[in-house]
Design a protein around this motif. Structure first.
Motif, PDB file in Angstrom:
ATOM      1  N   CYS A 226       0.848  -1.201   0.000  1.00  0.00           N
ATOM      2  CA  CYS A 226       0.000   0.000   0.000  1.00  0.00           C
ATOM      3  C   CYS A 226       0.880   1.247   0.000  1.00  0.00           C
ATOM      4  O   CYS A 226       1.812   1.369   0.778  1.00  0.00           O
ATOM      5  CB  CYS A 226      -0.905   0.004   1.243  1.00  0.00           C
ATOM      6  SG  CYS A 226      -1.818   1.574   1.416  1.00  0.00           S
TER       7      CYS A 226
ATOM      8  N   CYS B  54      -0.025   3.459   3.437  1.00  0.00           N
ATOM      9  CA  CYS B  54       0.434   3.121   4.788  1.00  0.00           C
ATOM     10  C   CYS B  54       1.590   2.123   4.799  1.00  0.00           C
ATOM     11  O   CYS B  54       2.206   1.904   5.840  1.00  0.00           O
ATOM     12  CB  CYS B  54      -0.726   2.537   5.611  1.00  0.00           C
ATOM     13  SG  CYS B  54      -1.296   0.947   4.989  1.00  0.00           S
TER      14      CYS B  54
ATOM     15  N   CYS C 232      -6.707  -1.473   0.434  1.00  0.00           N
ATOM     16  CA  CYS C 232      -5.768  -1.831   1.488  1.00  0.00           C
ATOM     17  C   CYS C 232      -6.538  -2.390   2.693  1.00  0.00           C
ATOM     18  O   CYS C 232      -7.533  -1.812   3.119  1.00  0.00           O
ATOM     19  CB  CYS C 232      -4.964  -0.609   1.909  1.00  0.00           C
ATOM     20  SG  CYS C 232      -3.846  -0.920   3.273  1.00  0.00           S
TER      21      CYS C 232
ATOM     22  N   ASP D 286      -5.514  -2.457   5.625  1.00  0.00           N
ATOM     23  CA  ASP D 286      -5.217  -1.682   6.826  1.00  0.00           C
ATOM     24  C   ASP D 286      -5.902  -0.319   6.834  1.00  0.00           C
ATOM     25  O   ASP D 286      -6.580   0.042   7.768  1.00  0.00           O
ATOM     26  CB  ASP D 286      -3.691  -1.513   6.933  1.00  0.00           C
ATOM     27  CG  ASP D 286      -3.281  -1.289   8.370  1.00  0.00           C
ATOM     28  OD1 ASP D 286      -3.816  -2.011   9.236  1.00  0.00           O
ATOM     29  OD2 ASP D 286      -2.440  -0.401   8.614  1.00  0.00           O
ATOM     30  N   CYS D 287      -5.724   0.446   5.723  1.00  0.00           N
ATOM     31  CA  CYS D 287      -6.221   1.815   5.731  1.00  0.00           C
ATOM     32  C   CYS D 287      -7.345   2.045   4.736  1.00  0.00           C
ATOM     33  O   CYS D 287      -7.942   3.122   4.702  1.00  0.00           O
ATOM     34  CB  CYS D 287      -5.083   2.804   5.489  1.00  0.00           C
ATOM     35  SG  CYS D 287      -4.452   2.715   3.813  1.00  0.00           S
TER      36      CYS D 287
ATOM     37  N   HIS E   9      -7.110   2.254   1.515  1.00  0.00           N
ATOM     38  CA  HIS E   9      -6.619   2.997   0.356  1.00  0.00           C
ATOM     39  C   HIS E   9      -6.897   2.206  -0.924  1.00  0.00           C
ATOM     40  O   HIS E   9      -6.804   0.981  -0.946  1.00  0.00           O
ATOM     41  CB  HIS E   9      -5.107   3.252   0.530  1.00  0.00           C
ATOM     42  CG  HIS E   9      -4.499   3.941  -0.628  1.00  0.00           C
ATOM     43  ND1 HIS E   9      -4.716   5.270  -0.886  1.00  0.00           N
ATOM     44  CD2 HIS E   9      -3.667   3.482  -1.589  1.00  0.00           C
ATOM     45  CE1 HIS E   9      -4.035   5.596  -1.975  1.00  0.00           C
ATOM     46  NE2 HIS E   9      -3.404   4.521  -2.409  1.00  0.00           N
TER      47      HIS E   9
HETATM   48 ZN   LIG Z   1      -3.027   0.992   3.493  1.00  0.00          ZN
END
Ligand SMILES: [Zn+2]
Length: 167
Positions: free
Chosen positions: A3, A6, A17, A19-20, A22
Protein backbone atom coordinates in the motif's frame (compact mmCIF):
# COMPACT_ATOMS: atom_id res chain seq x y z
CA UNK A 1 1.10 -5.41 -3.36
CA UNK A 2 2.40 -2.77 -0.98
CA UNK A 3 0.00 0.00 0.00
CA UNK A 4 1.37 3.35 -1.07
CA UNK A 5 -0.58 5.10 1.70
CA UNK A 6 0.43 3.12 4.79
CA UNK A 7 3.02 0.63 3.59
CA UNK A 8 1.01 -2.47 4.51
CA UNK A 9 1.58 -5.56 2.35
CA UNK A 10 -1.69 -6.68 0.76
CA UNK A 11 -2.67 -9.54 -1.57
CA UNK A 12 -1.51 -8.96 -5.14
CA UNK A 13 -5.09 -8.76 -6.53
CA UNK A 14 -6.56 -6.79 -3.59
CA UNK A 15 -8.61 -3.75 -4.59
CA UNK A 16 -8.32 -1.88 -1.29
CA UNK A 17 -5.77 -1.83 1.49
CA UNK A 18 -6.64 -4.16 4.37
CA UNK A 19 -5.22 -1.68 6.83
CA UNK A 20 -6.22 1.82 5.73
CA UNK A 21 -8.74 1.20 2.94
CA UNK A 22 -6.62 3.00 0.36
CA UNK A 23 -7.60 2.28 -3.27
CA UNK A 24 -4.89 -0.13 -4.45
CA UNK A 25 -5.97 0.10 -8.11
CA UNK A 26 -4.39 3.57 -8.17
CA UNK A 27 -1.22 2.08 -6.76
CA UNK A 28 -1.24 -0.56 -9.46
CA UNK A 29 -1.34 2.14 -12.17
CA UNK A 30 1.43 3.96 -10.37
CA UNK A 31 3.62 0.88 -10.13
CA UNK A 32 3.14 0.27 -13.87
CA UNK A 33 4.75 3.64 -14.58
CA UNK A 34 7.43 2.72 -12.11
CA UNK A 35 8.17 -0.45 -14.07
CA UNK A 36 8.41 1.59 -17.26
CA UNK A 37 10.75 4.00 -15.51
CA UNK A 38 12.77 1.10 -14.15
CA UNK A 39 12.96 -0.35 -17.62
CA UNK A 40 14.34 2.92 -18.82
CA UNK A 41 16.91 3.14 -16.11
CA UNK A 42 17.87 -0.44 -16.89
CA UNK A 43 18.89 0.64 -20.36
CA UNK A 44 20.80 3.53 -18.92
CA UNK A 45 22.64 1.12 -16.71
CA UNK A 46 23.34 -0.96 -19.78
CA UNK A 47 24.86 2.04 -21.53
CA UNK A 48 27.14 2.64 -18.60
CA UNK A 49 28.23 -0.97 -18.81
CA UNK A 50 29.02 -0.58 -22.49
CA UNK A 51 31.05 2.52 -21.76
CA UNK A 52 32.86 0.69 -18.99
CA UNK A 53 33.59 -2.21 -21.32
CA UNK A 54 35.00 0.18 -23.88
CA UNK A 55 37.23 1.87 -21.39
CA UNK A 56 38.45 -1.55 -20.36
CA UNK A 57 39.27 -2.30 -24.00
CA UNK A 58 41.02 1.06 -24.26
CA UNK A 59 43.26 0.17 -21.38
CA UNK A 60 44.18 -3.17 -22.92
CA UNK A 61 45.07 -1.47 -26.22
CA UNK A 62 46.86 1.43 -24.54
CA UNK A 63 50.07 1.06 -26.50
CA UNK A 64 48.36 0.66 -29.87
CA UNK A 65 46.17 3.66 -29.10
CA UNK A 66 49.13 5.75 -28.07
CA UNK A 67 50.78 4.89 -31.37
CA UNK A 68 47.64 5.85 -33.24
CA UNK A 69 47.31 9.14 -31.38
CA UNK A 70 50.99 9.88 -31.98
CA UNK A 71 50.55 9.14 -35.68
CA UNK A 72 47.53 11.39 -35.87
CA UNK A 73 49.37 14.19 -34.10
CA UNK A 74 52.29 13.88 -36.53
CA UNK A 75 49.97 13.90 -39.54
CA UNK A 76 48.12 16.85 -38.02
CA UNK A 77 51.35 18.78 -37.53
CA UNK A 78 52.45 18.11 -41.10
CA UNK A 79 49.10 19.25 -42.48
CA UNK A 80 49.16 22.28 -40.20
CA UNK A 81 52.67 23.31 -41.22
CA UNK A 82 51.80 22.88 -44.91
CA UNK A 83 48.74 25.07 -44.54
CA UNK A 84 50.69 27.55 -42.44
CA UNK A 85 53.55 27.75 -44.94
CA UNK A 86 51.15 28.11 -47.83
CA UNK A 87 49.27 30.85 -46.04
CA UNK A 88 52.49 32.57 -45.00
CA UNK A 89 54.03 32.53 -48.48
CA UNK A 90 50.74 33.78 -49.86
CA UNK A 91 50.84 36.55 -47.28
CA UNK A 92 54.43 37.37 -48.25
CA UNK A 93 53.46 37.41 -51.94
CA UNK A 94 50.54 39.70 -51.32
CA UNK A 95 52.74 42.03 -49.27
CA UNK A 96 55.32 42.12 -52.08
CA UNK A 97 52.60 42.64 -54.66
CA UNK A 98 51.06 45.49 -52.66
CA UNK A 99 54.48 47.10 -52.42
CA UNK A 100 55.12 46.58 -56.14
CA UNK A 101 51.80 48.17 -57.07
CA UNK A 102 52.36 51.04 -54.63
CA UNK A 103 55.74 51.73 -56.24
CA UNK A 104 54.16 51.55 -59.68
CA UNK A 105 51.53 54.07 -58.65
CA UNK A 106 54.17 56.34 -57.15
CA UNK A 107 56.05 55.99 -60.48
CA UNK A 108 59.05 54.40 -58.80
CA UNK A 109 59.35 52.19 -61.84
CA UNK A 110 62.72 50.70 -60.96
CA UNK A 111 61.51 49.67 -57.48
CA UNK A 112 58.28 48.31 -58.90
CA UNK A 113 60.14 46.39 -61.60
CA UNK A 114 62.42 44.84 -58.96
CA UNK A 115 59.42 43.72 -56.86
CA UNK A 116 57.56 42.33 -59.85
CA UNK A 117 60.60 40.37 -60.99
CA UNK A 118 60.92 38.92 -57.48
CA UNK A 119 57.26 37.93 -57.63
CA UNK A 120 57.75 36.38 -61.06
CA UNK A 121 60.79 34.43 -59.85
CA UNK A 122 58.88 33.04 -56.90
CA UNK A 123 55.54 32.28 -58.51
CA UNK A 124 56.33 31.98 -62.25
CA UNK A 125 53.01 33.76 -62.73
CA UNK A 126 52.84 35.34 -66.19
CA UNK A 127 50.87 38.33 -64.97
CA UNK A 128 54.02 39.59 -63.21
CA UNK A 129 55.99 39.21 -66.42
CA UNK A 130 53.36 41.35 -68.16
CA UNK A 131 53.82 44.00 -65.48
CA UNK A 132 57.60 43.91 -65.99
CA UNK A 133 57.17 44.32 -69.74
CA UNK A 134 54.78 47.21 -69.19
CA UNK A 135 57.30 48.89 -66.91
CA UNK A 136 60.12 48.33 -69.41
CA UNK A 137 57.99 49.89 -72.11
CA UNK A 138 57.22 52.82 -69.83
CA UNK A 139 60.89 53.27 -68.95
CA UNK A 140 61.75 53.19 -72.63
CA UNK A 141 59.08 55.76 -73.36
CA UNK A 142 60.32 57.94 -70.53
CA UNK A 143 63.85 57.65 -71.84
CA UNK A 144 62.80 58.60 -75.37
CA UNK A 145 60.78 61.53 -74.04
CA UNK A 146 63.79 62.74 -72.12
CA UNK A 147 65.95 62.43 -75.21
CA UNK A 148 63.33 64.24 -77.28
CA UNK A 149 63.12 67.03 -74.70
CA UNK A 150 66.87 67.33 -74.58
CA UNK A 151 67.13 67.48 -78.36
CA UNK A 152 64.28 69.99 -78.42
CA UNK A 153 66.14 72.19 -75.94
CA UNK A 154 69.22 71.83 -78.12
CA UNK A 155 67.00 72.95 -81.02
CA UNK A 156 67.73 69.67 -82.79
CA UNK A 157 64.08 69.40 -83.79
CA UNK A 158 64.61 66.63 -86.30
CA UNK A 159 66.14 64.18 -83.81
CA UNK A 160 63.62 65.29 -81.19
CA UNK A 161 60.76 64.47 -83.53
CA UNK A 162 62.37 61.16 -84.46
CA UNK A 163 62.55 60.24 -80.79
CA UNK A 164 58.92 61.12 -80.25
CA UNK A 165 57.89 59.05 -83.28
CA UNK A 166 59.58 56.02 -81.76
CA UNK A 167 57.24 56.08 -78.80
ZN1 LIG B 1 -3.03 0.99 3.49
Amino acid sequence: MKCRNCGKENKEDALFCMDCGHDLREDRDFSKTEIINKGHSYYEEDDTKIVKNNSFKDNSMGLKQKGLVFGLVVVGLIVFSLIFNFGFSKYKYSKLETSANANLEAKNYKEAREKFSQLYEKSSDKKYLDEINKIDKMLETKDLLNKANKKYEERDYETSLANLKEI
